[in-house]
Design a protein around this motif. Sequence first.
Motif, PDB file in Angstrom:
ATOM      1  N   THR A 248       0.731  -1.261   0.074  1.00 47.35           N
ATOM      2  CA  THR A 248      -0.133  -0.117   0.127  1.00 47.35           C
ATOM      3  C   THR A 248       0.701   1.223  -0.158  1.00 47.35           C
ATOM      4  O   THR A 248       0.591   2.049  -0.946  1.00 47.35           O
ATOM      5  CB  THR A 248      -0.997  -0.083   1.402  1.00 47.35           C
ATOM      6  OG1 THR A 248      -1.679  -1.247   1.363  1.00 47.35           O
ATOM      7  CG2 THR A 248      -1.654   1.304   1.072  1.00 47.35           C
ATOM      8  N   HIS A 249       1.816   1.398   0.910  1.00 52.98           N
ATOM      9  CA  HIS A 249       2.629   2.514   1.088  1.00 52.98           C
ATOM     10  C   HIS A 249       4.065   2.318   1.173  1.00 52.98           C
ATOM     11  O   HIS A 249       4.292   1.149   1.550  1.00 52.98           O
ATOM     12  CB  HIS A 249       2.348   3.420   2.436  1.00 52.98           C
ATOM     13  CG  HIS A 249       0.812   3.737   2.662  1.00 52.98           C
ATOM     14  ND1 HIS A 249       0.238   4.776   1.784  1.00 52.98           N
ATOM     15  CD2 HIS A 249      -0.196   3.342   3.388  1.00 52.98           C
ATOM     16  CE1 HIS A 249      -0.955   4.916   2.350  1.00 52.98           C
ATOM     17  NE2 HIS A 249      -1.306   4.093   2.995  1.00 52.98           N
ATOM     18  N   CYS A 276      11.305   8.813   5.583  1.00 54.94           N
ATOM     19  CA  CYS A 276      10.247   9.206   5.784  1.00 54.94           C
ATOM     20  C   CYS A 276      10.107  10.569   6.347  1.00 54.94           C
ATOM     21  O   CYS A 276      10.925  10.789   7.547  1.00 54.94           O
ATOM     22  CB  CYS A 276       9.368   8.405   6.697  1.00 54.94           C
ATOM     23  SG  CYS A 276       9.224   6.328   6.034  1.00 54.94           S
ATOM     24  N   TYR A 298       8.334  11.322   1.198  1.00 51.98           N
ATOM     25  CA  TYR A 298       9.404  10.105   1.094  1.00 51.98           C
ATOM     26  C   TYR A 298      10.745  10.607   0.287  1.00 51.98           C
ATOM     27  O   TYR A 298      10.521  11.522  -0.544  1.00 51.98           O
ATOM     28  CB  TYR A 298       9.177   8.751   0.438  1.00 51.98           C
ATOM     29  CG  TYR A 298       7.750   8.068   1.030  1.00 51.98           C
ATOM     30  CD1 TYR A 298       8.007   7.373   2.020  1.00 51.98           C
ATOM     31  CD2 TYR A 298       6.668   8.304   0.444  1.00 51.98           C
ATOM     32  CE1 TYR A 298       6.787   6.763   2.488  1.00 51.98           C
ATOM     33  CE2 TYR A 298       5.429   7.540   0.729  1.00 51.98           C
ATOM     34  CZ  TYR A 298       5.652   6.983   2.087  1.00 51.98           C
ATOM     35  OH  TYR A 298       4.577   6.372   2.448  1.00 51.98           O
ATOM     36  N   SER A 482      -5.528  -0.267  -1.694  1.00 53.16           N
ATOM     37  CA  SER A 482      -4.341  -0.935  -1.762  1.00 53.16           C
ATOM     38  C   SER A 482      -3.908  -1.420  -3.171  1.00 53.16           C
ATOM     39  O   SER A 482      -4.603  -2.090  -3.770  1.00 53.16           O
ATOM     40  CB  SER A 482      -4.104  -2.010  -0.983  1.00 53.16           C
ATOM     41  OG  SER A 482      -3.022  -2.860  -1.305  1.00 53.16           O
ATOM     42  N   ASN A 520      -6.688   7.371  -4.016  1.00 53.74           N
ATOM     43  CA  ASN A 520      -5.535   7.192  -3.327  1.00 53.74           C
ATOM     44  C   ASN A 520      -4.925   5.928  -3.985  1.00 53.74           C
ATOM     45  O   ASN A 520      -3.536   5.721  -3.768  1.00 53.74           O
ATOM     46  CB  ASN A 520      -5.965   6.749  -1.814  1.00 53.74           C
ATOM     47  CG  ASN A 520      -6.253   7.745  -1.011  1.00 53.74           C
ATOM     48  OD1 ASN A 520      -5.924   9.039  -1.254  1.00 53.74           O
ATOM     49  ND2 ASN A 520      -7.128   7.576   0.018  1.00 53.74           N
ATOM     50  N   ASN A 524      -0.975   6.146  -4.428  1.00 51.16           N
ATOM     51  CA  ASN A 524      -0.103   4.805  -3.752  1.00 51.16           C
ATOM     52  C   ASN A 524       0.636   4.190  -4.869  1.00 51.16           C
ATOM     53  O   ASN A 524       1.869   3.888  -4.668  1.00 51.16           O
ATOM     54  CB  ASN A 524      -0.729   4.125  -2.930  1.00 51.16           C
ATOM     55  CG  ASN A 524      -1.330   4.741  -1.720  1.00 51.16           C
ATOM     56  OD1 ASN A 524      -1.027   5.778  -1.252  1.00 51.16           O
ATOM     57  ND2 ASN A 524      -2.553   4.050  -1.036  1.00 51.16           N
ATOM     58  N   GLU A 527       3.547   6.409  -6.211  1.00 51.06           N
ATOM     59  CA  GLU A 527       4.773   6.451  -5.100  1.00 51.06           C
ATOM     60  C   GLU A 527       5.540   5.189  -5.082  1.00 51.06           C
ATOM     61  O   GLU A 527       6.640   5.068  -4.955  1.00 51.06           O
ATOM     62  CB  GLU A 527       4.206   6.766  -3.908  1.00 51.06           C
ATOM     63  CG  GLU A 527       3.746   8.044  -3.711  1.00 51.06           C
ATOM     64  CD  GLU A 527       3.153   8.460  -2.201  1.00 51.06           C
ATOM     65  OE1 GLU A 527       2.754   7.539  -1.510  1.00 51.06           O
ATOM     66  OE2 GLU A 527       2.953   9.750  -1.958  1.00 51.06           O
ATOM     67  N   ASN A 528       4.647   3.951  -5.124  1.00 52.00           N
ATOM     68  CA  ASN A 528       5.583   2.707  -4.837  1.00 52.00           C
ATOM     69  C   ASN A 528       6.438   2.264  -6.007  1.00 52.00           C
ATOM     70  O   ASN A 528       7.212   1.736  -5.638  1.00 52.00           O
ATOM     71  CB  ASN A 528       4.424   1.612  -4.672  1.00 52.00           C
ATOM     72  CG  ASN A 528       3.318   1.567  -3.299  1.00 52.00           C
ATOM     73  OD1 ASN A 528       3.860   2.727  -2.437  1.00 52.00           O
ATOM     74  ND2 ASN A 528       2.471   0.965  -3.343  1.00 52.00           N
TER      75      ASN A 528
END
Length: 544
Positions: A248-249, A276, A298, A482, A520, A524, A527-528
């Motif tokens: 997810t994050h 972080c 991040y 997610s 979201n 996410n 970002e991932n």
Amino acid sequence: MASSLSDLMLASGVTNYPVWFDKVQLPFWPMPHQMEQVKLYARNMRFLDAGDPGVGKTFPAQIHAVLMAALGNKVVFSMPPKLIVQFYEELKDFFVGIDNHLKVAHLDVPATQKKKLIDQWDATGWPDILIMSYDIYRVLNDRSPTKAIGHNLWYQRDGSPYFKGEGEPYDRTAKPFTKDGREINKRGRARNPFQFKLKRSGYNVLFFDEAHALCGVDSILSTSVYEMSAQLGDEVAVYLMTGTPVPTHLEDVYGIIRLINPGAYGNKAAFERQHCEIQTFSVNNGKKDVKVKKIVAYHNTEKVYQALYKNARRVQKRDVIQMPDPLVTQIKVHLTGAHKKLYKKIINDRFAILGDKVLMPDNQSALRHLALQLISCPDEFDPNVSMDNDLAKACDTLLDSINPDQHKVIIFAYYKRAIDFLAKRYSRWNPAVLYGGSDRGQVEKFKTDPSCRIFVINWIAGGAGLNLQCASHSIFYECPTSPKDAKQAIARTDRKGQENIVNVYFLRVMGTLLDRNFKNLLKNEEENNQIVRDRKDLLHELLH
């Protein structure tokens, strides 16, 4: 001419293997990328196969497991329960004759049979390769020396109940025992017979399928795996398999890194300090100010990437399998009438929304779920507002355009009430239904029964490991937050053996928390990919 396991060993550069490998036949030969994974397993005592869902991670892992067991090690595979029987059967199919040389077993059996097997193995020796669920792994690798025993399980030495019907002991001077004769102490605890059972039984090669389950470093399961890994050190081999190492994050990946590259960070706090940016602020919950911590950014993600891939390899599906990209479509839905009024009333009266967090006076998690249930299950809040609403009608229209009589369809949802509603609504297509567990009957029904045209699945229970290429259309009735859940679910149909173009539909309820979930999901995923670095960031590219 059929190939043998010894042929495979020679092709992969392995020279240390028993002579009986000549007698184990291989109906299937690894694909080139699978052969590379076999070589990497042989060179590493800690390794992550992070290949895309559907690229074939099972076969290389099983090849290495058979080799390790043949060399005198004991191997345990842990995975979600629904995958155990499929995995066990595939191992027998991939290695014909393996039973003549290695003892292979699984623990996806009723509790009474499980106890009999454990007692039998204690007497005669544990299997060379043992397959089990994560829950059973946690029980058999429990670190606690004692366990609390419920009063209903207290007995006298002769085996009769310790308590009378009203809860009073028959004899206050007598010591209580468990049914199998373990003495219960004054704190109501007895010796834990499963304390480090796997370790004591000699298991030193650990495989974890769908290993994103280990990302929550504070969970009992993740702690159990980490402690056994840390205790055995160089005496244990740890192998992980997951197509979604960052569920997810971005910070989730630490749970994987600490197992395959334990020297990268001292602990999670060290990881967070390096990567972080955390802000702390106060939020009033209706009674008092509460301190809330939130990761807002991040940095230094290059180091995270290096820490992850030091002992890992990722293969993308479309680099090794000739398949067209799936067609991903957003279906926008707008609530109307009484349903819209109900949603707005509860949101306005009971919620404070801050960024991507929902804050409320009492039970934050429960109320957040209730807010999402408002969309698919509004009659939970008001019996006068039907589940036969705009969302359901949008799904009807979509199914009509797909025509399940011609194309089998998977519908992913989360709440049991929504799953039951959809199964009843589409009963004319004889749907299979899967909430959780290992209900192989429902999976086989969908795959083999020509009258079963729809499979209604909880995306967590059925969103990983299953081969469902008999369908090429998937609908997300409720949208996961997610990326892991979304990508794993899509991969049930988008995998080797699929003969049609895969179509995926997200029902996006505009102006609601479900829509916030959708946004979201994309955020996410973007970002991932700073860590995973897929050449094609599928969800984000197709849905942004």
